[in-house]
Design a protein around this motif. Structure first.
Motif, PDB file in Angstrom:
ATOM      1  N   ILE A   1      -2.554   3.898  -4.772  1.00 15.53           N
ATOM      2  CA  ILE A   1      -1.902   4.578  -3.647  1.00 15.53           C
ATOM      3  C   ILE A   1      -1.359   3.573  -2.643  1.00 15.53           C
ATOM      4  N   SER A   2      -2.141   2.529  -2.355  1.00 19.90           N
ATOM      5  CA  SER A   2      -1.733   1.555  -1.339  1.00 19.90           C
ATOM      6  C   SER A   2      -0.454   0.818  -1.707  1.00 19.90           C
ATOM      7  N   ALA A   3      -0.117   0.785  -3.007  1.00 23.48           N
ATOM      8  CA  ALA A   3       1.111   0.115  -3.450  1.00 23.48           C
ATOM      9  C   ALA A   3       2.310   1.052  -3.438  1.00 23.48           C
ATOM     10  N   MET A   4       2.091   2.346  -3.140  1.00 23.99           N
ATOM     11  CA  MET A   4       3.186   3.306  -3.107  1.00 23.99           C
ATOM     12  C   MET A   4       3.964   3.208  -1.803  1.00 23.99           C
ATOM     13  N   GLY A   5       5.131   3.852  -1.789  1.00 25.43           N
ATOM     14  CA  GLY A   5       5.899   3.975  -0.563  1.00 25.43           C
ATOM     15  C   GLY A   5       5.201   4.890   0.426  1.00 25.43           C
ATOM     16  N   PRO A   6       5.613   4.892   1.686  1.00 26.90           N
ATOM     17  CA  PRO A   6       4.906   5.654   2.726  1.00 26.90           C
ATOM     18  C   PRO A   6       4.871   7.159   2.475  1.00 26.90           C
ATOM     19  N   GLU A   7       5.941   7.733   1.955  1.00 26.82           N
ATOM     20  CA  GLU A   7       5.945   9.175   1.728  1.00 26.82           C
ATOM     21  C   GLU A   7       5.046   9.551   0.560  1.00 26.82           C
ATOM     22  N   SER A   8       5.051   8.743  -0.474  1.00 26.91           N
ATOM     23  CA  SER A   8       4.152   9.001  -1.603  1.00 26.91           C
ATOM     24  C   SER A   8       2.695   8.835  -1.192  1.00 26.91           C
ATOM     25  N   GLN A   9       2.419   7.888  -0.306  1.00 28.80           N
ATOM     26  CA  GLN A   9       1.051   7.732   0.178  1.00 28.80           C
ATOM     27  C   GLN A   9       0.578   8.984   0.903  1.00 28.80           C
ATOM     28  N   ILE A  10       1.444   9.568   1.732  1.00 33.00           N
ATOM     29  CA  ILE A  10       1.081  10.785   2.459  1.00 33.00           C
ATOM     30  C   ILE A  10       0.819  11.924   1.482  1.00 33.00           C
ATOM     31  N   LEU A  11       1.648  12.047   0.465  1.00 33.78           N
ATOM     32  CA  LEU A  11       1.439  13.078  -0.549  1.00 33.78           C
ATOM     33  C   LEU A  11       0.127  12.861  -1.302  1.00 33.78           C
ATOM     34  N   ALA A  12      -0.142  11.625  -1.688  1.00 31.37           N
ATOM     35  CA  ALA A  12      -1.360  11.327  -2.442  1.00 31.37           C
ATOM     36  C   ALA A  12      -2.609  11.577  -1.603  1.00 31.37           C
ATOM     37  N   ARG A  13      -2.570  11.202  -0.328  1.00 35.76           N
ATOM     38  CA  ARG A  13      -3.740  11.431   0.533  1.00 35.76           C
ATOM     39  C   ARG A  13      -4.006  12.923   0.686  1.00 35.76           C
ATOM     40  N   ALA A  14      -2.949  13.720   0.749  1.00 37.46           N
ATOM     41  CA  ALA A  14      -3.141  15.175   0.809  1.00 37.46           C
ATOM     42  C   ALA A  14      -3.817  15.677  -0.460  1.00 37.46           C
ATOM     43  N   MET A  15      -3.464  15.100  -1.601  1.00 36.06           N
ATOM     44  CA  MET A  15      -4.093  15.496  -2.859  1.00 36.06           C
ATOM     45  C   MET A  15      -5.562  15.096  -2.904  1.00 36.06           C
ATOM     46  N   GLN A  16      -5.932  14.035  -2.195  1.00 31.13           N
ATOM     47  CA  GLN A  16      -7.340  13.637  -2.120  1.00 31.13           C
ATOM     48  C   GLN A  16      -8.124  14.511  -1.149  1.00 31.13           C
ATOM     49  N   GLN A  17      -7.512  14.858  -0.029  1.00 30.03           N
ATOM     50  CA  GLN A  17      -8.215  15.617   1.008  1.00 30.03           C
ATOM     51  C   GLN A  17      -8.203  17.117   0.764  1.00 30.03           C
ATOM     52  N   TYR A  18      -7.048  17.669   0.374  1.00 32.47           N
ATOM     53  CA  TYR A  18      -6.888  19.118   0.255  1.00 32.47           C
ATOM     54  C   TYR A  18      -6.680  19.584  -1.182  1.00 32.47           C
ATOM     55  N   GLY A  19      -6.165  18.719  -2.028  1.00 27.38           N
ATOM     56  CA  GLY A  19      -6.030  19.041  -3.435  1.00 27.38           C
ATOM     57  C   GLY A  19      -4.787  19.843  -3.772  1.00 27.38           C
TER      58      GLY A  19
END
Length: 540
Positions: free
Chosen positions: A284-302
């Protein structure tokens, strides 16, 4: 990407409310307005939820190497050839926008048939990027496919979601029904009041197969862009996803309320969570900023399984609208495509959101005392969470967090199990399958399993000693007022002595009486000529 037509759907009517004031918070929000209350399932953080027992089997059925696909694309007004990719939404001011009657062709008895505030520049799923696609709803070449029309009323925080929509100028309506009357048509219409915890009746669906709101689960650029770019910098809700028919089962699980006739193993409404491991976080940390936000949502909310479609397709809107229904923000699709498409199904777990009780504090006490229930999966119940002492519900229940509930101990005796029920008992009389609701008869996440950690022992509270609250001198008399501290009724005795050290058995009884309906008493006695007189109150 493949699409599949859905089964029958039915909805109930909701009316628009008064004008609202936007509230800025950490909740899922659109132009400052929260979409659903904080305790709604879409807004539930699931980072610590246990992995479901059948998670590995489900991921294998999906295909562990299946990549996550962002089911949205560019929105370029100069592109008159390519259709919009994703599900767009329209922003209107419902208090001033004219409302249009939409003819519901396919399921009029299963829709919220109310006039819709459709803007003049309405965008429908399957339209071209620079304007309307005139070929109408349907799956023939050049048509708009599902042709969803999503309208959000900013004045009242009401969502109108329609499926199989055709404009008056379109050649035909959904499923090739004749269309010659010059009216708006749709297959089905659902109205969502995002100010409340609202659901479909069990067995009934919405404009989405699972009976869920589409708008509430979209990945939107107004959330997914950084604050410096005009976005919120965080997606604070679960995201909508699809799976193929061979994976979807003929069941649903909360918050979904409708099934489809498929043969897989995953109920609609199931929740997948992106793993939180060093390897995933490095990715995730190597992704662009928008992809990071999407991925973090998938970790927190699914991700919530909402419809039949292609595997691991996450639904989004290509653009976010402003207050005049113009484009305000769009995604950097290079960022999104190069980022979250690196994620695979094997990077996800299916989670179990049934409540879990891990301890009580204290483990014993009398009725009416306070108790804290410790555990997890206590949020997301949309206000429908209860705590049972055996079969007796607690009188007061306050959800403090996903891991703590404060309750008042009800009446009872002996030792009982304290269980937490997420959801309410509701019978599905529509779907035609007694096993459609996974947690039947509960529409919710279900009831916590019995464990040694949930044992509670009722104790009898020691009676509180009676109290003389007031002593007064008046006209040669002494006046005493007091209480038994234990409620209405019961007898009392007033004793007196001139020697405080005399044993109580040797004190003289000067009055016998009964406490009143509020547990109070009053006593008057002549002072006499003794230099000092002592009084005490005694109950049997």
């Amino acid at each position: 990407m493949s699409r599949k037509r859905r089964g029958r759907k039915r909805v109930g009517v909701l009316a628009a409310g008064a004008a609202l004031t936007p509230v800025c918070s950490g909740l899922a929000a659109l132009l400052g307005y929260p979409l659903y209350p904080s305790n709604y399932a879409w807004n539930q953080i699931i980072t610590n939820a246990p992995v479901a027992a059948n998670s590995a089997a489900i991921i294998a059925r999906i295909g562990g190497s299946t990549h996550v696909h962002p089911d949205w694309g560019d929105d370029n007004p100069t592109n008159g050839i390519s259709p919009l990719y994703g599900i767009p939404f329209n922003v209107v001011h419902g208090n001033t926008t004219s409302r249009i009657n939409v003819t519901i062709d396919n399921y009029p008895d299963e829709s919220d048939i109310v006039p819709v505030p459709i803007p003049s520049n309405a965008v429908i799923e399957g339209d071209y990027q620079n304007g309307p696609n005139p070929n109408g709803a349907g799956y023939n070449t050049g048509q708009r496919g599902d042709s969803h029309l999503i309208v959000w009323d900013e004045d009242n925080n009401i969502g109108y979601e329609l499926f199989g929509v055709s404009r008056p100028s379109d050649p035909m309506t959904f499923d090739e029904l004749p269309h010659t009357d010059g009216l708006w048509h749709a297959a089905q219409e659902t109205v969502w009041n995002f100010n409340t915890n609202s659901f479909r009746i069990l067995g009934e669906t919405s404009a989405d197969a699972a009976g869920l709101s589409i708008l509430a689960g979209l990945a939107r650029p107004d959330e997914g862009l950084a604050a410096s770019q005009g976005g919120q910098g965080a997606i604070n809700h679960a995201l909508r996803m699809t799976l193929p028919p061979g994976v979807i089962s003929k069941q649903y699980i909360y918050p979904a309320s409708h099934m489809v006739s498929e043969s897989g193993i995953v109920p609609l409404g199931s929740r997948l969570r992106l793993k939180n491991t060093p390897a995933i976080n490095t990715l995730i940390s190597a992704m662009g900023p928008e992809s990071q936000i999407l991925a973090r949502a998938m970790q927190q909310y699914g991700l919530i399984v909402a419809d039949v479609g292609s595997a691991m397709y996450v639904t989004g809107a290509s653009a976010s609208g402003n207050a005049t229904n113009g484009i305000s923000l769009t995604w950097d699709m290079t960022d999104v495509l190069n980022g979250i498409r690196q994620l695979q199904a094997t990077n996800f777990d299916v989670v179990n959101l049934m409540p879990v009780v891990t301890g009580l504090s204290p483990t014993n006490g009398p009725p009416g005392s306070a108790l804290t229930v410790h555990g997890q999966n206590f949020s997301g119940a949309a206000g429908l969470l209860s705590v049972l002492f055996g079969s007796t519900p607690a009188g007061t229940v306050s959800v403090l967090s996903d891991t703590q509930i404060s309750v008042t101990v009800p009446s009872g005796s002996g030792t009982v199990d304290v269980t937490v029920q997420s959801g309410t008992n509701e019978v599905d009389n529509v779907s035609g399958s007694p096993n459609a609701n996974v947690n039947a008869p509960i529409f919710g996440y279900g009831t916590s399993a019995l464990t040694p950690a949930d044992k509670f022992t009722f104790s009898v509270a020691a009676p509180t000693a009676p109290t003389i609250q007031q002593v007064m001198m008046s006209g040669g008399n002494i006046l005493l007022n007091g209480t038994n501290n234990n409620g209405p009724g019961g007898t009392y005795h007033v004793l007196t002595s001139t020697n405080l050290l005399l044993p109580r058995a040797n004190w003289a009884v000067v009055a016998n009486g009964s406490f009143d309906s509020t547990g109070k008493f009053s006593f008057t006695n002549a002072i006499g000529t003794n230099p000092r007189q002592f009084y005490t109150l005694r109950v049997p």
